[in-house]
Design a protein around this motif. Structure first.
Motif, PDB file in Angstrom:
ATOM      1  N   SER A  59       7.822  -0.778  -9.101  1.00  0.00           N
ATOM      2  CA  SER A  59       7.969   0.622  -8.721  1.00  0.00           C
ATOM      3  C   SER A  59       9.253   0.868  -8.077  1.00  0.00           C
ATOM      4  CB  SER A  59       6.841   0.836  -7.623  1.00  0.00           C
ATOM      5  OG  SER A  59       7.166   0.073  -6.442  1.00  0.00           O
ATOM      6  N   ASP A  60       9.460   1.668  -7.185  1.00  0.00           N
ATOM      7  CA  ASP A  60      10.840   1.697  -6.643  1.00  0.00           C
ATOM      8  C   ASP A  60      11.025   1.074  -5.266  1.00  0.00           C
ATOM      9  OD1 ASP A  60       9.221   3.701  -5.531  1.00  0.00           O
ATOM     10  OD2 ASP A  60      10.362   5.443  -6.054  1.00  0.00           O
ATOM     11  N   VAL A  61       9.910   0.304  -4.847  1.00  0.00           N
ATOM     12  CA  VAL A  61      10.084  -0.625  -3.665  1.00  0.00           C
ATOM     13  C   VAL A  61      10.178  -1.990  -4.399  1.00  0.00           C
ATOM     14  CG1 VAL A  61       8.880   0.764  -1.980  1.00  0.00           C
ATOM     15  CG2 VAL A  61       7.593  -0.583  -3.617  1.00  0.00           C
ATOM     16  N   ASP A  62      10.933  -2.865  -3.871  1.00  0.00           N
ATOM     17  CA  ASP A  62      11.237  -4.204  -4.313  1.00  0.00           C
ATOM     18  C   ASP A  62      10.267  -5.236  -3.821  1.00  0.00           C
ATOM     19  OD1 ASP A  62      12.582  -4.306  -1.873  1.00  0.00           O
ATOM     20  OD2 ASP A  62      14.426  -5.058  -2.575  1.00  0.00           O
ATOM     21  N   GLY A  63       9.450  -4.950  -2.852  1.00  0.00           N
ATOM     22  CA  GLY A  63       8.877  -5.857  -2.433  1.00  0.00           C
ATOM     23  C   GLY A  63       7.820  -5.530  -1.121  1.00  0.00           C
ATOM     24  N   PHE A  64       6.947  -6.587  -0.536  1.00  0.00           N
ATOM     25  CA  PHE A  64       6.270  -5.987   0.560  1.00  0.00           C
ATOM     26  C   PHE A  64       6.849  -6.400   1.855  1.00  0.00           C
ATOM     27  CE2 PHE A  64       2.708  -7.084   3.609  1.00  0.00           C
ATOM     28  CZ  PHE A  64       2.132  -5.689   3.749  1.00  0.00           C
ATOM     29  N   TYR A  65       7.122  -5.626   3.030  1.00  0.00           N
ATOM     30  CA  TYR A  65       8.036  -5.859   3.919  1.00  0.00           C
ATOM     31  C   TYR A  65       6.854  -5.730   5.078  1.00  0.00           C
ATOM     32  CZ  TYR A  65      12.323  -5.123   1.417  1.00  0.00           C
ATOM     33  OH  TYR A  65      13.462  -5.128   0.733  1.00  0.00           O
ATOM     34  N   THR A  66       7.472  -6.381   6.300  1.00  0.00           N
ATOM     35  CA  THR A  66       6.722  -6.602   7.565  1.00  0.00           C
ATOM     36  C   THR A  66       6.554  -5.318   8.233  1.00  0.00           C
ATOM     37  OG1 THR A  66       8.779  -7.481   8.555  1.00  0.00           O
ATOM     38  CG2 THR A  66       7.145  -9.154   8.051  1.00  0.00           C
ATOM     39  N   ALA A  67       7.561  -4.420   7.926  1.00  0.00           N
ATOM     40  CA  ALA A  67       7.530  -3.012   8.244  1.00  0.00           C
ATOM     41  C   ALA A  67       8.311  -2.229   7.515  1.00  0.00           C
ATOM     42  CB  ALA A  67       8.087  -2.810   9.720  1.00  0.00           C
ATOM     43  N   GLU A 123      -2.783  -5.989   6.241  1.00  0.00           N
ATOM     44  CA  GLU A 123      -3.076  -4.684   5.765  1.00  0.00           C
ATOM     45  C   GLU A 123      -2.600  -3.747   6.896  1.00  0.00           C
ATOM     46  OE1 GLU A 123      -7.106  -4.110   3.969  1.00  0.00           O
ATOM     47  OE2 GLU A 123      -7.743  -5.980   4.771  1.00  0.00           O
ATOM     48  N   ILE A 124      -2.492  -3.996   8.091  1.00  0.00           N
ATOM     49  CA  ILE A 124      -1.961  -3.177   9.093  1.00  0.00           C
ATOM     50  C   ILE A 124      -0.496  -3.067   8.760  1.00  0.00           C
ATOM     51  CG2 ILE A 124      -1.428  -3.285  11.565  1.00  0.00           C
ATOM     52  CD1 ILE A 124      -3.861  -4.840  11.946  1.00  0.00           C
ATOM     53  N   MET A 125       0.220  -4.041   8.235  1.00  0.00           N
ATOM     54  CA  MET A 125       1.638  -4.027   7.997  1.00  0.00           C
ATOM     55  C   MET A 125       1.638  -2.910   6.919  1.00  0.00           C
ATOM     56  SD  MET A 125       3.068  -7.659   7.779  1.00  0.00           S
ATOM     57  CE  MET A 125       2.503  -8.782   8.806  1.00  0.00           C
ATOM     58  N   ALA A 126       0.924  -3.063   5.880  1.00  0.00           N
ATOM     59  CA  ALA A 126       0.882  -1.897   4.851  1.00  0.00           C
ATOM     60  C   ALA A 126       0.704  -0.591   5.249  1.00  0.00           C
ATOM     61  CB  ALA A 126      -0.328  -2.667   3.940  1.00  0.00           C
ATOM     62  N   GLY A 178       0.282   6.033  -3.703  1.00  0.00           N
ATOM     63  CA  GLY A 178      -0.413   5.403  -2.850  1.00  0.00           C
ATOM     64  C   GLY A 178       0.472   4.414  -1.916  1.00  0.00           C
ATOM     65  N   GLY A 179       1.926   4.493  -2.125  1.00  0.00           N
ATOM     66  CA  GLY A 179       2.479   3.505  -1.305  1.00  0.00           C
ATOM     67  C   GLY A 179       2.155   2.083  -1.078  1.00  0.00           C
ATOM     68  N   MET A 180       2.283   1.573  -0.119  1.00  0.00           N
ATOM     69  CA  MET A 180       2.091   0.211   0.042  1.00  0.00           C
ATOM     70  C   MET A 180       0.420  -0.059   0.122  1.00  0.00           C
ATOM     71  SD  MET A 180       4.076  -2.408  -0.294  1.00  0.00           S
ATOM     72  CE  MET A 180       5.646  -2.113  -0.900  1.00  0.00           C
ATOM     73  N   ILE A 181      -0.367   0.942   0.649  1.00  0.00           N
ATOM     74  CA  ILE A 181      -1.774   0.815   1.070  1.00  0.00           C
ATOM     75  C   ILE A 181      -2.468   0.474  -0.449  1.00  0.00           C
ATOM     76  CG2 ILE A 181      -3.956   1.849   1.612  1.00  0.00           C
ATOM     77  CD1 ILE A 181      -2.166   3.351   3.806  1.00  0.00           C
ATOM     78  N   THR A 182      -2.209   1.106  -1.519  1.00  0.00           N
ATOM     79  CA  THR A 182      -2.779   1.054  -2.926  1.00  0.00           C
ATOM     80  C   THR A 182      -2.370  -0.270  -3.462  1.00  0.00           C
ATOM     81  OG1 THR A 182      -1.276   2.341  -3.863  1.00  0.00           O
ATOM     82  CG2 THR A 182      -3.218   3.331  -3.167  1.00  0.00           C
ATOM     83  N   LYS A 183      -1.105  -0.722  -3.150  1.00  0.00           N
ATOM     84  CA  LYS A 183      -0.590  -2.087  -3.695  1.00  0.00           C
ATOM     85  C   LYS A 183      -1.439  -3.137  -2.813  1.00  0.00           C
ATOM     86  CE  LYS A 183       3.631  -0.149  -5.281  1.00  0.00           C
ATOM     87  NZ  LYS A 183       3.261   1.132  -5.304  1.00  0.00           N
ATOM     88  N   ILE A 184      -1.707  -3.125  -1.582  1.00  0.00           N
ATOM     89  CA  ILE A 184      -2.450  -4.049  -1.048  1.00  0.00           C
ATOM     90  C   ILE A 184      -3.768  -4.278  -1.512  1.00  0.00           C
ATOM     91  CG2 ILE A 184      -3.065  -5.197   1.268  1.00  0.00           C
ATOM     92  CD1 ILE A 184      -0.298  -5.521   0.420  1.00  0.00           C
ATOM     93  N   ALA A 185      -4.370  -3.071  -1.701  1.00  0.00           N
ATOM     94  CA  ALA A 185      -5.849  -2.859  -2.380  1.00  0.00           C
ATOM     95  C   ALA A 185      -5.863  -3.526  -3.578  1.00  0.00           C
ATOM     96  CB  ALA A 185      -6.191  -1.518  -2.299  1.00  0.00           C
ATOM     97  N   ALA A 186      -4.790  -3.484  -4.372  1.00  0.00           N
ATOM     98  CA  ALA A 186      -4.735  -3.817  -5.846  1.00  0.00           C
ATOM     99  C   ALA A 186      -4.617  -5.448  -5.468  1.00  0.00           C
ATOM    100  CB  ALA A 186      -3.453  -3.206  -6.257  1.00  0.00           C
ATOM    101  N   ALA A 187      -3.830  -6.094  -4.732  1.00  0.00           N
ATOM    102  CA  ALA A 187      -3.468  -7.459  -4.523  1.00  0.00           C
ATOM    103  C   ALA A 187      -4.995  -7.969  -4.238  1.00  0.00           C
ATOM    104  CB  ALA A 187      -2.579  -7.647  -3.300  1.00  0.00           C
ATOM    105  N   LYS A 188      -5.926  -7.328  -3.162  1.00  0.00           N
ATOM    106  CA  LYS A 188      -7.092  -7.929  -3.145  1.00  0.00           C
ATOM    107  C   LYS A 188      -7.955  -8.266  -4.142  1.00  0.00           C
ATOM    108  CE  LYS A 188      -9.133  -6.429   1.102  1.00  0.00           C
ATOM    109  NZ  LYS A 188      -9.326  -5.434   2.068  1.00  0.00           N
TER     110      LYS A 188
END
Ligand code: GLU
Length: 385
Positions: free
Chosen positions: A184-192, A214-217, A227-237
């Motif tokens: 996607s157009d984000v390069d990774g998962f960030y702490t914020a 999940e809170i960070m997402a 979905g931004g990060m929230i759906t990506k974290i749901a996908a990771a789970k």
């Protein structure tokens, strides 16, 4: 090579070593928002990367967004956000163009393409799930690349994914993929959110989706993607539970898959078990057995050698089950040998046991699987000394 660089390319190994890979591509990468057209040069470079994976013998499935983004311009739906029925109309106009683009681009590499449109129910209801899985397996066996999207035109608000991140993870689980790539157009998962907090750091290896993650997402949610990060974290789970590694990586530059392999910064969610192991645990531990089969000594020996169970080796069928249900396999002394997912209903199984697989078509009137339980669907029980 510096230590960090060599670690980074080590993580690229996960993509290089994967047997089966699902690549999800976000709309923002495929379609230029100004023109509403496909970014041809970038697209060709992505397809080159996919062809390179295929040439190495890796199975590839694509989950491609972009139908709505491509279609809206064609229907004069240029400005602002769309109502559900407008998105569905845009998807109908865009999907045909999207599929065509994939066919053209992969066709240049002589790779056959097959379009598969899924709804939420296709991945959540067991019978439809099994059918979708069977079709995808067949497509891969025939050396094609399935290009998958949600069937947006029929999915209503309550029963749609709405984002392809989770859909891609369910597809990865469905086909026992060992690597899921979210481009996607984000390069990774960030702490914020790195666009707001300069101290935000990219997490490169995540072993578990903890409540903190999940809170960070939630906090790093931007309006990028549906979905931004929230759906990506749901996908990771979903992916990790299925024994599938997942990587969030930037698709902004040309050759995005090559970049992951050569260690470009990205976030890996690392699975601790293989998809095959997860599947066997699920068959043995989670599913309630609906019936039992008794097998002869030859079949019992074949099973312990890791072979499939053929109808010829079965002497008795008990219970009432459907195709795809779990059953227990026992030897003549009644000892449990395995749990497995059976490829025939109880009625059909009773008619074909003791017979050769080549007779199945004549007995049932259709050609089913040669195996009553395929070895991939068997989980051997632990035996005492
Ligand atoms: N299915 C949507 C489309 O093709 C995309 C959903 C998403 O952005 O995740 O346009």
């Amino acid at each position: 090579m510096s230590e960090t660089a060599s670690n980074a390319s080590m993580t690229g190994e996960r993509l290089r070593q994967a047997r089966r890979i699902v690549v999800k591509i976000g709309s923002a990468l495929l379609v230029d928002p100004e023109t509403g057209r496909l970014d041809d040069l970038w697209f060709a470079s992505l397809v080159d990367d996919i062809a390179a994976l295929r040439a190495r013998g890796q199975d590839v499935l694509v989950v491609s967004s972009g139908a709505i983004a491509l279609g809206r311009g064609h229907l004069g739906l240029k400005e602002g956000s769309l109502r559900l029925e407008q998105s569905q109309a845009a998807a109908a106009a865009g999907q045909i163009r999207l599929a065509h683009a994939w066919q053209e681009a992969l066709g240049r590499h002589d790779i056959p393409v097959a379009q598969v449109l899924l709804t939420f129910g296709d991945t959540e209801q067991r019978k439809r799930y099994l059918n979708a899985r069977g079709t995808l397996e067949t497509l891969l066996k025939l050396n094609s690349v399935p290009v998958i999207n949600e069937n947006d035109t029929v999915a209503t608000e309550e029963i749609r994914y709405g984002d392809n991140d989770r859909l891609a993870a369910r597809v990865a689980q469905m086909v026992s993929a060992d690597c899921l790539v979210l481009l996607s157009d984000v390069d990774g998962f960030y702490t914020a959110d790195p666009t707001i907090f300069s101290e935000a750091e990219m997490m490169t290896e995540i072993m578990e989706v903890t409540p903190d993650i999940e809170i960070m997402a939630d906090e790093s949610a931007t309006d990028l993607g549906s979905g931004g990060m929230i759906t990506k974290i749901a996908a990771a789970k979903i992916a990790l539970r299925a024994g599938c590694h997942m990587v969030i990586a930037s698709g902004r530059n040309p050759h995005p898959l090559q970049a992951i392999e050569s260690g470009a910064p990205c976030s890996w969610f690392v699975a601790d078990r293989s998809p095959a192991r997860v599947r066997k645990q699920w068959i043995a531990g989670t599913l309630k057995p609906r019936g039992e089969l008794v097998v002869d000594d030859g079949a019992a020996a074949a099973l312990s050698d890791g072979k499939s169970l053929l109808p010829a080796g079965v002497v008795q069928v008990a219970g009432d089950f459907q195709r795809g249900d779990a059953v227990i396999v026992r030897d003549r002394e009644g000892r449990e040998l395995a749990h497995g997912l059976i490829a025939y209903s109880a009625g059909e199984a009773r008619r074909i046991i003791g017979r050769r697989s080549s007779d199945i078509a004549a007995i049932l009137g259709y050609q089913g699987r040669d195996e009553l339980i395929h070895r991939n669907d068997l989980a051997m029980s632990l035996r005492g000394p």
